[in-house]
Design a protein around this motif. Structure first.
Motif, PDB file in Angstrom:
ATOM      1  N   ALA A   1       0.910  -1.051   0.121  1.00 31.61           N
ATOM      2  CA  ALA A   1       0.021  -0.026   0.053  1.00 31.61           C
ATOM      3  C   ALA A   1       1.021   1.339  -0.012  1.00 31.61           C
ATOM      4  O   ALA A   1       0.732   2.275  -0.634  1.00 31.61           O
ATOM      5  N   VAL A   2       1.795   1.136   0.635  1.00 33.14           N
ATOM      6  CA  VAL A   2       2.969   2.393   0.949  1.00 33.14           C
ATOM      7  C   VAL A   2       3.373   2.546  -0.446  1.00 33.14           C
ATOM      8  O   VAL A   2       3.291   3.797  -0.942  1.00 33.14           O
ATOM      9  N   MET A   3       3.757   1.595  -1.452  1.00 29.58           N
ATOM     10  CA  MET A   3       4.300   1.795  -2.642  1.00 29.58           C
ATOM     11  C   MET A   3       3.411   2.485  -3.398  1.00 29.58           C
ATOM     12  O   MET A   3       3.574   3.330  -4.135  1.00 29.58           O
ATOM     13  N   ALA A   4       2.113   1.953  -3.436  1.00 32.28           N
ATOM     14  CA  ALA A   4       1.127   2.434  -4.333  1.00 32.28           C
ATOM     15  C   ALA A   4       0.704   3.946  -3.885  1.00 32.28           C
ATOM     16  O   ALA A   4       0.639   4.931  -4.847  1.00 32.28           O
ATOM     17  N   ILE A   5       0.949   4.248  -2.684  1.00 33.27           N
ATOM     18  CA  ILE A   5       0.479   5.552  -2.206  1.00 33.27           C
ATOM     19  C   ILE A   5       1.581   6.637  -2.654  1.00 33.27           C
ATOM     20  O   ILE A   5       1.430   7.569  -3.266  1.00 33.27           O
ATOM     21  N   ILE A   6       2.827   6.122  -2.535  1.00 36.09           N
ATOM     22  CA  ILE A   6       3.859   7.065  -2.978  1.00 36.09           C
ATOM     23  C   ILE A   6       4.213   7.099  -4.415  1.00 36.09           C
ATOM     24  O   ILE A   6       4.419   8.275  -5.121  1.00 36.09           O
ATOM     25  N   TRP A   7       4.304   6.018  -5.053  1.00 38.19           N
ATOM     26  CA  TRP A   7       4.648   5.883  -6.446  1.00 38.19           C
ATOM     27  C   TRP A   7       3.580   5.806  -7.510  1.00 38.19           C
ATOM     28  O   TRP A   7       3.672   5.742  -8.697  1.00 38.19           O
ATOM     29  N   GLY A   8       2.423   5.702  -6.880  1.00 34.54           N
ATOM     30  CA  GLY A   8       1.038   5.423  -7.703  1.00 34.54           C
ATOM     31  C   GLY A   8       1.128   3.881  -8.312  1.00 34.54           C
ATOM     32  O   GLY A   8       1.926   2.811  -7.878  1.00 34.54           O
ATOM     33  N   THR A   9      -0.079   3.521  -9.044  1.00 34.21           N
ATOM     34  CA  THR A   9      -0.496   2.444  -9.280  1.00 34.21           C
ATOM     35  C   THR A   9       0.023   1.931 -10.772  1.00 34.21           C
ATOM     36  O   THR A   9      -0.017   0.759 -11.316  1.00 34.21           O
TER      37      THR A   9
ATOM     38  N   PRO B   1       2.363   1.470 -13.951  1.00 31.71           N
ATOM     39  CA  PRO B   1       3.770   1.206 -14.341  1.00 31.71           C
ATOM     40  C   PRO B   1       4.583   2.193 -14.525  1.00 31.71           C
ATOM     41  O   PRO B   1       4.102   3.253 -15.616  1.00 31.71           O
ATOM     42  N   VAL B   2       5.913   2.351 -14.246  1.00 28.88           N
ATOM     43  CA  VAL B   2       6.908   3.287 -14.621  1.00 28.88           C
ATOM     44  C   VAL B   2       8.024   2.608 -15.310  1.00 28.88           C
ATOM     45  O   VAL B   2       8.426   1.617 -14.789  1.00 28.88           O
ATOM     46  N   PRO B   3       8.775   3.558 -15.804  1.00 27.36           N
ATOM     47  CA  PRO B   3      10.130   2.709 -16.744  1.00 27.36           C
ATOM     48  C   PRO B   3      11.115   2.401 -15.524  1.00 27.36           C
ATOM     49  O   PRO B   3      11.243   3.130 -14.638  1.00 27.36           O
ATOM     50  N   ALA B   4      11.484   1.137 -15.704  1.00 28.83           N
ATOM     51  CA  ALA B   4      12.236   0.590 -14.761  1.00 28.83           C
ATOM     52  C   ALA B   4      13.733   1.223 -14.653  1.00 28.83           C
ATOM     53  O   ALA B   4      14.153   1.675 -15.727  1.00 28.83           O
ATOM     54  N   PRO B   5      14.276   1.201 -13.352  1.00 29.70           N
ATOM     55  CA  PRO B   5      15.781   1.485 -13.476  1.00 29.70           C
ATOM     56  C   PRO B   5      16.338   0.514 -13.991  1.00 29.70           C
ATOM     57  O   PRO B   5      16.161  -0.544 -14.054  1.00 29.70           O
ATOM     58  N   ALA B   6      17.477   0.850 -14.990  1.00 33.31           N
ATOM     59  CA  ALA B   6      18.035  -0.338 -15.728  1.00 33.31           C
ATOM     60  C   ALA B   6      19.772  -0.305 -15.798  1.00 33.31           C
ATOM     61  O   ALA B   6      20.364   0.404 -16.257  1.00 33.31           O
ATOM     62  N   PRO B   7      20.103  -1.118 -14.631  1.00 34.29           N
ATOM     63  CA  PRO B   7      21.836  -1.124 -14.536  1.00 34.29           C
ATOM     64  C   PRO B   7      22.340  -1.804 -15.663  1.00 34.29           C
ATOM     65  O   PRO B   7      23.292  -1.377 -16.099  1.00 34.29           O
ATOM     66  N   LEU B   8      21.547  -2.486 -16.205  1.00 36.33           N
ATOM     67  CA  LEU B   8      22.256  -3.548 -17.391  1.00 36.33           C
ATOM     68  C   LEU B   8      21.990  -2.895 -18.748  1.00 36.33           C
ATOM     69  O   LEU B   8      20.796  -2.365 -18.935  1.00 36.33           O
ATOM     70  N   PRO B   9      22.771  -2.796 -19.756  1.00 34.26           N
ATOM     71  CA  PRO B   9      22.419  -2.549 -21.122  1.00 34.26           C
ATOM     72  C   PRO B   9      21.416  -3.177 -21.607  1.00 34.26           C
ATOM     73  O   PRO B   9      21.142  -4.679 -21.455  1.00 34.26           O
ATOM     74  N   ASN B  10      20.335  -2.390 -22.142  1.00 35.84           N
ATOM     75  CA  ASN B  10      19.273  -2.733 -22.484  1.00 35.84           C
ATOM     76  C   ASN B  10      18.486  -2.431 -23.662  1.00 35.84           C
ATOM     77  O   ASN B  10      17.229  -2.828 -23.918  1.00 35.84           O
ATOM     78  N   GLY B  11      19.312  -1.880 -24.590  1.00 34.86           N
ATOM     79  CA  GLY B  11      18.756  -1.734 -25.877  1.00 34.86           C
ATOM     80  C   GLY B  11      18.568  -2.898 -26.798  1.00 34.86           C
ATOM     81  O   GLY B  11      18.974  -4.082 -26.401  1.00 34.86           O
ATOM     82  N   LEU B  12      17.970  -2.516 -27.983  1.00 28.26           N
ATOM     83  CA  LEU B  12      17.606  -3.587 -29.056  1.00 28.26           C
ATOM     84  C   LEU B  12      18.982  -4.299 -29.593  1.00 28.26           C
ATOM     85  O   LEU B  12      19.002  -5.514 -29.727  1.00 28.26           O
TER      86      LEU B  12
ATOM     87  N   ASP C   1       6.232  -1.589 -11.030  1.00 27.41           N
ATOM     88  CA  ASP C   1       4.794  -1.386 -10.413  1.00 27.41           C
ATOM     89  C   ASP C   1       4.920  -1.856  -9.114  1.00 27.41           C
ATOM     90  O   ASP C   1       5.773  -2.600  -9.012  1.00 27.41           O
ATOM     91  N   PHE C   2       3.996  -1.289  -8.379  1.00 32.17           N
ATOM     92  CA  PHE C   2       3.898  -1.814  -6.971  1.00 32.17           C
ATOM     93  C   PHE C   2       3.486  -3.616  -6.986  1.00 32.17           C
ATOM     94  O   PHE C   2       3.683  -3.751  -5.841  1.00 32.17           O
ATOM     95  N   ASN C   3       3.044  -3.983  -7.983  1.00 34.81           N
ATOM     96  CA  ASN C   3       3.167  -5.521  -7.877  1.00 34.81           C
ATOM     97  C   ASN C   3       4.096  -6.133  -8.639  1.00 34.81           C
ATOM     98  O   ASN C   3       3.891  -7.635  -8.956  1.00 34.81           O
TER      99      ASN C   3
END
Lengths: 308, 240
Positions: free
Chosen positions: A114-122, A124-135, A228-230
């Motif tokens: 619930a805390v995550m949903a309240i703070i960051w919404g429900t 989906p947002v772009p994920a942080p990407a530590p690894l190279p992720n392009g096509l 996302d929070f789930n």
């Protein structure tokens, strides 16, 4: 049957996909096992704590922090949170029995979710990407069709899993702290009469588990591209299944259990096209059940489960 | 030889598991270098006494080790003051190697060289353990596991060794061998011991003094030889 069943390139693709999912299950299974070994508790909030860690990484990167540095900071915070929850919430409840602890971890699951949903919404947002992720972030190996290639993201996931396993091995097998942790895991009361601080070893297990969970959630989010929070909801089920398969109190078992489960979940729908993706989960759980019927302690477990 | 100054002085010790009171004002003493045996029927409070000394149950009263009050302290702290406890059933770490078990016993020590030297020293006393140092402790026989439990407890360099039913589950001949080794450790190292033992005859033949505990009280105490010699005492309390 899949029409590609004799195609080497296709089979190799299934293998790398299975290893990648398996590595993610393995991280979650490791976290569950590290808590279980010294406390005999299963932290149902393991996945939500992990997702929170991934959101913290995201928040830090939004402030311009380098994503790897953000990951390290979030792991440290998660370690503190995990250890703190053990000390402040779980240990006081433990005297009252197993059910208050189970309920407390369930409550934690709901609260953090619930805390995550309240703070960051429900949404989906772009994920942080530590690894190279392009096509293009891949190494082409076979032209196909279908083509077989290794993404840097998959390779990075394998390397991180190996590094985590090596680190855990060094910590548990080669340090005095690790000896204390294993002693508490082997026999809590005997460790106590030798003057080993049982509570601190339990905090250590919770802390490392939370830090590992954060790594898992960041990699899971990067795999599906969004956070996302789930995000960890279904992964927790797979992680529990993997831990069960490997033997609940075994660190190598968690890794092997995760990888085997990843293979099953990928190969069964991949080879038999009549089986849809969702059926894969059911089949994976059926395999886990069969393994447990034959070997109740799992692949590497030292004793059958008693308190779950 | 045993001195006369008390190493351990227990006075008015009460102990309880949550609301169940087990010890009701227990008094006993262990002098430096002495072996004292605690006898009594099942459920009399023998094991609880040892656990109370280590702070593993809720206690009231006084336990002085070398003049330091232990009541109300944590087990960790009490172990550092010099009490080592060989628990009933041995409490071996089965998945750890013999040597890892030994090192776990030295948890509170910071002198790495001293620890290494002590491991070799106890391997000298218990050569079976030296042969099996790299093996998992859980694979050893009951007698070997009991030796390991004793050696592991001694790794802490305690002032007082508590032993809870060391003969439990062991064959007669193995028990005799173990008690002979305990006797040597007492004689050669001056190690003070407080032993709980079902085998009263054997324990009294090796101990200097004995106490009989009944329903959480000490009902008699005296020289081991006197208790052995007194037929009435034997019949009344020791059942042989």
């Amino acid at each position: 049957m899949s029409p590609h069943i004799g195609n080497v390139s296709y089979l190799l693709s299934l293998l790398t996909t299975g290893l990648t999912s398996g590595a993610l299950y393995a991280f979650v299974a490791l976290a569950i096992v590290l808590v279980y070994k010294t406390t005999t508790h299963i932290n149902l909030a393991q996945g939500e704590m992990a997702a929170l860690g991934a959101f913290i990484v995201l928040a830090l990167t939004r402030y311009g922090v380098n994503v790897w540095l953000a990951l390290v900071i979030s792991m440290a915070l998660s370690f503190g949170l995990g250890a703190g929850i053990e000390r402040g919430l779980i240990r006081p409840l433990e005297r009252r029995g197993i059910f208050p602890v189970v309920l407390a971890t369930l409550a934690l699951f709901l609260v953090i979710n619930a805390v995550m949903a309240i703070i960051w919404g429900t949404q989906p947002v772009p994920a942080p990407a530590p690894l190279p992720n392009g096509l293009d972030a891949k190494i082409d190996i076979l032209a196909g069709p279908p083509p077989f290639f290794l993404t840097y993201r998959a390779l990075g996931t394998y390397v991180i899993l190996l590094a985590v396993l090596a680190g855990l091995w060094l910590l548990l097998e080669r340090t005095k702290l690790g000896l204390g942790y294993r002693a508490v895991a082997a026999n809590r009361e005997a460790a106590q009469v030798l003057g080993i601080p049982v509570g601190r070893m339990q905090m250590l297990g919770w802390g490392i588990a939370a830090a590992l969970g954060t790594v898992a959630a960041v990699l899971v989010a990067e795999t599906v591209n969004t956070l996302d929070f789930n995000v960890m909801g279904s992964i927790l089920i797979f992680g529990l299944a993997a831990a069960t398969l490997g033997g609940f109190d075994s660190v190598p078992g968690a890794a092997v259990g995760g990888l085997v489960l990843g293979m099953i979940v990928t190969f069964v729908p991949g080879l038999f096209t009549v089986i849809e993706g969702d059926l894969g989960l059911i089949i994976a759980l059926a395999v886990v059940l069969v393994v447990l019927l034959v070997r109740p302690q799992g692949f590497f477990g030292t004793k059958p489960l008693e308190r779950v | 030889m045993t001195g006369t100054d008390p190493l351990l002085r227990v006075a008015g010790l009460h102990a309880a598991y949550r609301s169940v009171k087990v010890l009701h004002g227990l008094d006993l003493e262990v002098r430096r270098g002495e072996v004292v045996v605690l006898l009594g029927a099942n459920g009399a409070g023998k094991t609880t006494t040892l656990r109370a000394l280590c702070g593993m149950v809720d206690t009231q009263g006084s336990v002085l080790l070398d003049g330091v009050e232990l009541v109300g302290r944590s087990t960790e702290w009490i172990v550092r003051q010099g009490i080592a406890h060989v628990p009933q059933g041995r409490g071996i770490f089965g998945v750890l190697t013999v040597e890892e078990n030994m090192r776990a016993g030295a948890w509170g020590r910071r002198d790495a060289k001293g620890v290494d030297a002590d491991i070799e020293r106890w391997y000298g006393v218990f050569p079976r353990l030296a042969e099996r140092r790299r093996q998992r402790a859980g694979g050893m026989s009951g007698g070997e596991q009991q030796m390991l439990a004793v050696a592991r407890a001694l790794m802490a360099r305690p002032k007082l060794l508590l032993l809870d039913e060391p003969s439990l589950g062991l064959a007669q001949i193995v028990t005799r061998g173990l008690f002979r080794q305990l006797e040597e450790i007492n004689r050669d190292e001056g190690m003070s011991m407080l032993i709980v033992e079902q085998n009263a005859e054997l324990a009294l033949s090796f101990a200097h003094r004995g106490y009989v505990i009944e329903s959480g009280h000490i009902v008699l105490g005296g020289q081991a030889a006197d208790i052995r010699a007194d037929e009435g005492m034997r019949r009344a309390y020791l059942g042989y």
